[in-house]
Design a protein around this motif. Structure first.
Motif, PDB file in Angstrom:
ATOM      1  N   VAL A   1     -20.189   1.425  15.078  1.00 27.64           N
ATOM      2  CA  VAL A   1     -20.111   2.473  16.097  1.00 27.64           C
ATOM      3  C   VAL A   1     -19.142   3.524  15.568  1.00 27.64           C
ATOM      4  O   VAL A   1     -18.033   3.193  15.131  1.00 27.64           O
ATOM      5  CB  VAL A   1     -19.604   1.910  17.437  1.00 27.64           C
ATOM      6  N   ILE A  13     -17.248   7.037  16.682  1.00 31.53           N
ATOM      7  CA  ILE A  13     -16.920   7.926  17.790  1.00 31.53           C
ATOM      8  C   ILE A  13     -16.095   9.098  17.280  1.00 31.53           C
ATOM      9  O   ILE A  13     -15.389   8.979  16.282  1.00 31.53           O
ATOM     10  CB  ILE A  13     -16.167   7.183  18.911  1.00 31.53           C
ATOM     11  N   TYR A  39     -17.977  11.640  21.628  1.00 30.73           N
ATOM     12  CA  TYR A  39     -19.387  11.369  21.360  1.00 30.73           C
ATOM     13  C   TYR A  39     -19.495  10.190  20.394  1.00 30.73           C
ATOM     14  O   TYR A  39     -18.501   9.770  19.782  1.00 30.73           O
ATOM     15  CB  TYR A  39     -20.057  12.615  20.771  1.00 30.73           C
ATOM     16  N   TYR A  40     -20.727   9.657  20.221  1.00 28.95           N
ATOM     17  CA  TYR A  40     -20.893   8.521  19.319  1.00 28.95           C
ATOM     18  C   TYR A  40     -22.287   8.465  18.717  1.00 28.95           C
ATOM     19  O   TYR A  40     -23.249   9.039  19.242  1.00 28.95           O
ATOM     20  CB  TYR A  40     -20.623   7.205  20.061  1.00 28.95           C
ATOM     21  N   THR A  90     -24.524   5.136  16.386  1.00 31.75           N
ATOM     22  CA  THR A  90     -24.475   3.789  15.820  1.00 31.75           C
ATOM     23  C   THR A  90     -25.341   3.750  14.563  1.00 31.75           C
ATOM     24  O   THR A  90     -26.280   4.535  14.414  1.00 31.75           O
ATOM     25  CB  THR A  90     -24.983   2.731  16.811  1.00 31.75           C
ATOM     26  N   PHE A  93     -19.950   9.651  24.682  1.00 30.91           N
ATOM     27  CA  PHE A  93     -19.282   8.349  24.696  1.00 30.91           C
ATOM     28  C   PHE A  93     -18.267   8.246  25.830  1.00 30.91           C
ATOM     29  O   PHE A  93     -18.181   7.216  26.497  1.00 30.91           O
ATOM     30  CB  PHE A  93     -18.577   8.128  23.355  1.00 30.91           C
ATOM     31  N   LEU A  94     -17.494   9.318  26.046  1.00 26.19           N
ATOM     32  CA  LEU A  94     -16.442   9.262  27.059  1.00 26.19           C
ATOM     33  C   LEU A  94     -16.189  10.636  27.657  1.00 26.19           C
ATOM     34  O   LEU A  94     -15.909  11.587  26.931  1.00 26.19           O
ATOM     35  CB  LEU A  94     -15.132   8.737  26.440  1.00 26.19           C
ATOM     36  N   CYS A 120      -9.705   8.808  19.842  1.00 28.04           N
ATOM     37  CA  CYS A 120      -9.922   7.501  20.466  1.00 28.04           C
ATOM     38  C   CYS A 120     -10.150   6.427  19.411  1.00 28.04           C
ATOM     39  O   CYS A 120     -10.737   6.677  18.360  1.00 28.04           O
ATOM     40  CB  CYS A 120     -11.124   7.544  21.401  1.00 28.04           C
ATOM     41  N   LEU A 162     -19.736   0.166  24.096  1.00 29.88           N
ATOM     42  CA  LEU A 162     -20.106   1.561  24.350  1.00 29.88           C
ATOM     43  C   LEU A 162     -19.689   2.038  25.736  1.00 29.88           C
ATOM     44  O   LEU A 162     -20.011   3.158  26.128  1.00 29.88           O
ATOM     45  CB  LEU A 162     -21.617   1.741  24.170  1.00 29.88           C
ATOM     46  N   GLY A 163     -18.952   1.225  26.454  1.00 29.03           N
ATOM     47  CA  GLY A 163     -18.447   1.623  27.761  1.00 29.03           C
ATOM     48  C   GLY A 163     -19.413   1.316  28.885  1.00 29.03           C
ATOM     49  O   GLY A 163     -20.343   0.545  28.715  1.00 29.03           O
ATOM     50  N   TYR A 204     -15.845   3.226  29.749  1.00 34.38           N
ATOM     51  CA  TYR A 204     -14.422   2.909  29.763  1.00 34.38           C
ATOM     52  C   TYR A 204     -13.789   3.534  31.004  1.00 34.38           C
ATOM     53  O   TYR A 204     -13.937   4.729  31.255  1.00 34.38           O
ATOM     54  CB  TYR A 204     -13.756   3.425  28.485  1.00 34.38           C
TER      55      TYR A 204
END
Length: 304
Positions: free
Chosen positions: A135, A137, A160-161, A163, A176-177, A186, A219-220, A222
């Motif tokens: 992953v 991020i 953002y992310y 994989t 992502f968050l 992060c 991947l949350g 979170y």
């Protein structure tokens, strides 16, 4: 009797060697044009500089900032890094078997589908062992996409992310968050199955400090963002587990020093900045365990 004593000595030596753990800390030096720097530690607290020049920047804006490293189950080291302050729509990538001989560098344009993206900052690698994938991020700003506080529209970040299993094929970049504020830097820590902690920098003007959030999936989402546990103008956290404690290192960029806290539960944090030693001018990187053979080779190269 001598044979018994010899056996006991060999068992004791083997036990000690199995318990001994060494760590590798990636970093860079301003102005980030001279490539990857490394440091090592046997206890997670005291770090010895291995110097720089392990990988010279060749892609994107030709910087190596915020180098993040992870190791796959086949032993290969994978490295990603920030290539530019603004303008680049991706980040740099290279791999190595021994940390000294590297693959050809590649630029991974993960945000090329976003025409207005301002930047791609501090990509962070995490090996997801439960799904045998990596992953990645990072923080990016897309002006006018999210509500903001005092931040300029070109400084209102979200995470953002993507994989990947092989660093050839990637999922499409996704959010992502979004904690409701500008967030950068992060890093994911796994405590156990279905128990993840995200260490993050609240990059809003009044804060600019480090907090944690929690999830039961890598991947949350979170949630339960904590109060800050570092002072004003801190960033670039990285996390390692040493015995029963988690150590969180961070860059105190106003003071141009490195700080650290330790915690066993990510709720109570003890400042141990006076107990750690980090090389002068060390900047934002990540820490991984390192095997004795690779570390010996790195130390030998430094001694040349």
């Amino acid at each position: 009797m001598n044979t018994i004593r010899l056996i006991l000595l060999l068992v004791s030596t083997l036990s000690f060697s199995c318990q001994k753990q060494s760590y590798l800390f990636t970093s860079f030096r301003e102005p980030a044009t001279d490539g990857l720097h490394l440091a090592y530690s046997h206890d997670g607290y005291h770090w010895t500089d291995l110097g720089g020049g392990y990988l010279q920047p060749e892609v994107g804006g030709k910087l190596i900032r915020d180098p993040s490293i992870a190791r796959g189950k086949d032993g290969t080291f994978h490295l990603v890094w920030t290539t530019n302050w603004k303008g680049d729509k991706g980040f740099g990538y290279a791999s190595s078997k021994d940390m000294m001989h590297w693959s050809e560098q590649r630029f991974l344009p993960v945000m090329e589908h976003e025409p207005d993206v301002v930047n791609v900052w501090a990509p962070e690698l995490f090996y997801d062992d439960e799904n045998d994938r990596f992953v990645i991020i990072w923080a990016s700003t897309i002006p006018f996409k999210f509500p903001k506080g005092e931040e300029d529209e070109r400084n209102n970040h979200r995470m953002y992310y993507v994989t990947t299993r092989d660093f050839q094929t990637f999922s499409k970049a996704a959010l992502f968050l979004d904690p409701g504020f500008s967030v950068i830097d992060c890093v994911i820590a796994k405590r156990k199955k279905d128990d993840y902690v995200l260490v993050l920098k609240d990059n809003t003007r009044p804060q600019r400090n480090i907090k944690v959030a929690f999830a039961d999936n890598v991947l949350g989402p979170y949630q339960q963002v904590s109060e800050p546990f570092t002072g004003f103008l801190t960033e670039g956290p990285t996390v390692i587990k040493v015995k029963n404690d988690w150590l969180i290192y961070f860059d105190q960029y106003r003071d141009k020093t490195y700080g650290a806290v330790k915690t066993s539960d990510f709720k109570t944090f003890t400042n141990i900045s006076g107990e750690v030693g980090v090389p002068k001018d060390h900047k934002h990187g990540t820490i991984i365990p390192i095997d004795a053979k690779t570390l010996k080779a790195l130390k030998s190269k430094t001694a040349l």
